[in-house]
Each structure stands twice: as C-alpha cells, then as structure tokens.
Scaffold this active site. Sequence first.
Site, short mmCIF file in Angstrom:
data_model
loop_
_atom_site.label_atom_id
_atom_site.label_comp_id
_atom_site.label_asym_id
_atom_site.label_seq_id
_atom_site.Cartn_x
_atom_site.Cartn_y
_atom_site.Cartn_z
N ARG A 289 0.84 -1.19 0.00
CA ARG A 289 0.00 0.00 0.00
C ARG A 289 0.88 1.24 0.00
O ARG A 289 1.94 1.27 0.64
CB ARG A 289 -0.91 0.03 1.24
CG ARG A 289 -2.06 -0.99 1.21
CD ARG A 289 -3.11 -0.65 0.15
NE ARG A 289 -4.24 -1.55 0.13
CZ ARG A 289 -4.39 -2.57 -0.72
NH1 ARG A 289 -3.48 -2.83 -1.63
NH2 ARG A 289 -5.48 -3.32 -0.69
N HIS B 161 -0.95 0.35 -9.61
CA HIS B 161 -1.64 -0.58 -8.68
C HIS B 161 -2.19 -1.81 -9.43
O HIS B 161 -3.39 -2.10 -9.39
CB HIS B 161 -2.77 0.14 -7.92
CG HIS B 161 -3.21 -0.60 -6.69
ND1 HIS B 161 -3.64 0.03 -5.55
CD2 HIS B 161 -3.30 -1.93 -6.43
CE1 HIS B 161 -3.98 -0.88 -4.64
NE2 HIS B 161 -3.78 -2.08 -5.16
N1 NAI Z 1 -0.47 -4.00 -5.00
C1 NAI Z 1 -1.39 -4.92 -5.19
O1 NAI Z 1 -1.85 -5.12 -6.30
C2 NAI Z 1 -1.84 -5.74 -4.05
C3 NAI Z 1 -1.49 -5.44 -2.76
N2 NAI Z 1 -1.85 -6.26 -1.72
C4 NAI Z 1 -1.43 -5.91 -0.37
O2 NAI Z 1 -0.63 -6.95 0.16
C5 NAI Z 1 -0.92 -7.06 1.55
C6 NAI Z 1 -0.46 -8.40 2.08
O3 NAI Z 1 -1.31 -9.44 1.63
P1 NAI Z 1 -1.27 -10.91 2.26
O4 NAI Z 1 0.09 -11.48 2.14
O5 NAI Z 1 -2.39 -11.67 1.67
O6 NAI Z 1 -1.54 -10.59 3.81
P2 NAI Z 1 -1.32 -11.53 5.07
O7 NAI Z 1 -2.30 -11.07 6.09
O8 NAI Z 1 -1.36 -12.95 4.66
O9 NAI Z 1 0.16 -11.21 5.56
C7 NAI Z 1 0.50 -10.09 6.30
C8 NAI Z 1 1.88 -10.27 6.92
O10 NAI Z 1 2.26 -9.02 7.51
C9 NAI Z 1 2.71 -9.26 8.84
N3 NAI Z 1 2.41 -8.09 9.69
C10 NAI Z 1 1.23 -7.46 9.88
N4 NAI Z 1 1.37 -6.45 10.74
C11 NAI Z 1 2.66 -6.43 11.10
C12 NAI Z 1 3.42 -5.61 11.97
N5 NAI Z 1 2.87 -4.59 12.64
N6 NAI Z 1 4.73 -5.89 12.12
C13 NAI Z 1 5.29 -6.91 11.47
N7 NAI Z 1 4.63 -7.72 10.62
C14 NAI Z 1 3.33 -7.48 10.44
C15 NAI Z 1 1.95 -10.48 9.31
O11 NAI Z 1 2.64 -11.09 10.38
C16 NAI Z 1 1.93 -11.31 8.02
O12 NAI Z 1 3.15 -12.00 7.92
C17 NAI Z 1 -2.43 -6.81 1.60
O13 NAI Z 1 -2.82 -6.39 2.88
C18 NAI Z 1 -2.63 -5.74 0.55
O14 NAI Z 1 -2.60 -4.46 1.12
C19 NAI Z 1 -2.57 -7.39 -1.93
C20 NAI Z 1 -2.95 -7.75 -3.20
C21 NAI Z 1 -2.64 -6.93 -4.35
O1 3PY Z 2 -6.54 -7.13 -3.45
C1 3PY Z 2 -5.96 -6.08 -3.08
O2 3PY Z 2 -5.78 -5.78 -1.91
C2 3PY Z 2 -5.51 -5.16 -4.11
O3 3PY Z 2 -4.79 -4.24 -3.83
C3 3PY Z 2 -5.95 -5.43 -5.49
O4 3PY Z 2 -5.34 -4.66 -6.43
#
Ligand code: NAI
Ligand code: 3PY
Length: 312
Positions: A227, A275
């Site tokens: 993000r 994005h």
């Molecule tokens: N740019 C894009 O197109 C996309 C971006 N995303 C972003 O990727 C992020 C991650 O997705 P997932 O891997 O599925 O999430 P997830 O919930 O599976 O993994 C999150 C990780 O962050 C760690 N974490 C959370 N808060 C923390 C903190 N304060 N200190 C240290 N570690 C911390 C957790 O321990 C976990 O390992 C999503 O929340 C989303 O914002 C997701 C999909 C697409």
């Molecule tokens: O799935 C998400 O969180 C995304 O950012 C998609 O682009």
Amino acid sequence: MEIIFYHPTFDTQWWIAALEKQLPGARVREWKSGDNEPADYALVWHPPVEMLQGRELKAVFALGAGVDSILSKLREHPEMLPLSIPLFRLEDTGMGLQMQEYAVSQVLHWFRRFDDYQALKQETRWEPLPEFTRDEFTIGIMGAGVLGSKVAESLLAWGFPVRVWSRSHKDWPNVQSFAGESEMGEFLRETRVLINLLPNTAETVGIINHALLNQLQDQSYLLNLARGVHVNEDELLRALENGKVKGAMLDVFSREPLPVESPLWRHPRVAMTPHIAAVTRPQEAIAYIGKTITGLERGEAVTGQVDRARGY
Ligand SMILES: NC(=O)C1=CN([C@@H]2O[C@H](COP(=O)(O)OP(=O)(O)OC[C@H]3O[C@@H](n4cnc5c(N)ncnc54)[C@H](O)[C@@H]3O)[C@@H](O)[C@H]2O)C=CC1
Ligand SMILES: O=C(O)C(=O)CO
C-alpha cells in the site's frame, strides 16, 4: 441461499453467472441502492454503507486481499457490520503468482543492472559494468503472510539470500526470519532489496520512512507491492538523492491515481505501475468463495477470516 454482489468496476453480470454456476442453488443479485431484501452473504469491494448496514448476514467477502478500505469505512460507520458477522478476504487466489512474477522480474532487472544500462543508453554510452553477485543482493521481505511467503519462495528459487520480517518467527527452509520491532534493525542491516508486503494497519502506516531507509545498505532498492501509505514518499525521494536508495519500483501510492505534480513521476530512478501488481483473478476468487461458503454452510473450519481487531 441469497447472495448480494457489489463491485464498482467488475463485470457484475459475468460474476453473477459464474457464482451461480459455482454454487448451485444460490441466487446471486447485483445490489443496488434501495435494495433491502434479505441476503445470506455479501460480496463487496468499496461497498456503500447502506448495502451492509442492518443486514443479518452470515458473512461478508471482500473481493480483494487487502481489507484496509473496508476496515477504515467501518471505523467511521461501525454499524455497517457488527463484529458478529465474519469478514473474509481473498487468500492468494492467483495473486501469489502475480506477485512472484512482479518481484522476480524487478529483482532480476536491478541485479543485471538493466537500470544502469538504460541510463547509459540515454547518454549513448557503450560500457560494460561490473556484475553484482548474489551474496551482495540480499532480499528482505516485510510481511511474511500469504503473498510474502510466495515471493520469498520464488526469489529463493533464483538463488538470492532471502530474509523476512513479520510479527512472528517463521521456520522456513533457507529463509532468515526476523520478528517485531526489536529485530527490525538486524533485518534491515543486510537487506539490499526491500520488498514490502505488509497490510495497511495503524502500526504499519508510514513504516518505510527516513529512519527505516537509513538502516538499509547503501545503494539499496525498494519494491513497494502493498500500500502507498506504507511509504513516506518525501523521505524516499530524499533517500534516492543521498544514495541510500539507488532505485525504487512502486505499484502503490499515498494517493491514487498519483497526482501529476508528484515528483515521483519524473524521478529517473523511480519506476512505477498503476496498482496492478496482483489483481483479483475471477475464476480463482469464485472457487475460493464457493468453497468457503460451502464450508460455512456445513459448519466446517474455513480460512481467510479477517481479524478486525488486528486490522488485517
Ligand atoms: N499492490 C497490489 O496489487 C496488491 C497489494 N496487496 C497488499 O498486500 C498485503 C499483504 O497481503 P497478504 O500477504 O495476503 O496478507 P497476510 O495477512 O497474509 O500477511 C501479512 C503479513 O504481515 C505481517 N504483519 C502485519 N502487521 C505487522 C506488523 N505490525 N509488524 C510486522 N509484521 C506485520 C503479518 O505477520 C503477516 O506475515 C495486503 O494487505 C494488501 O494491502 C494485496 C494484493 C494486491
Ligand atoms: O486485493 C488487493 O488488496 C488489491 O490491492 C488489489 O489490487
């Protein structure tokens, strides 16, 4: 079973047909303002408050991986979704592979110095440069969840030293694991390419700032796949000027679309995409939602529920 669907940009009719095929017996309808008819499940992205408020739903599914936008709306309108109604998010559903493609291609781009050769081309200079070695290219991934673990796996396969930083230690073969604030400094010290895959929470907003960047190796690289609000963009620009950061590849920004006046557009060592690092893949998402609804109906254990107190 009644399902309501709302997404501002998806092809709603296509999704409805595919969901009904996946869940025989379910009736899926596009939610429109004024629709107060009962529903069992809601599938949403940026939902209007009116859609969810006051409904007795069995669960809500976010049609993406990050739930920061819905949770921030819930902070303003807690009545929109009582805590008794579980909120689910997409777990991988094809995003892991997209993140792997993005991360591997960009790391190889920097590792093979294509950024430097592109700059030399601008000056019409034919000049072979010294090669980087893998041991000076340690990858540090912040966020070792569903997507961070996939990215770690793919970069390991390319032979890079990989370390991760998250809330708790991971026992993954050949990956160095660091956890919590106390181990952040040690994690950053050897990191040459910092990849961000954290969720957007109160604890992680602005985490990639001057103090953090300063702890990286000189001439490091930043890849932000999570993000925009994680990165203090002014402080990143300063780190690009003072040599701490050699290059940045950004998929996400503090404001999207990125305003034309942002200096990031014009910085020669900043690359960007709008994005698109990982988008929702309809077939995989529908398969996951179908499987999860079936599990919930049968009272089975399911995965993907958001911990609203934790914020992701
Ligand atoms: N740019 C894009 O197109 C996309 C971006 N995303 C972003 O990727 C992020 C991650 O997705 P997932 O891997 O599925 O999430 P997830 O919930 O599976 O993994 C999150 C990780 O962050 C760690 N974490 C959370 N808060 C923390 C903190 N304060 N200190 C240290 N570690 C911390 C957790 O321990 C976990 O390992 C999503 O929340 C989303 O914002 C997701 C999909 C697409
Ligand atoms: O799935 C998400 O969180 C995304 O950012 C998609 O682009």
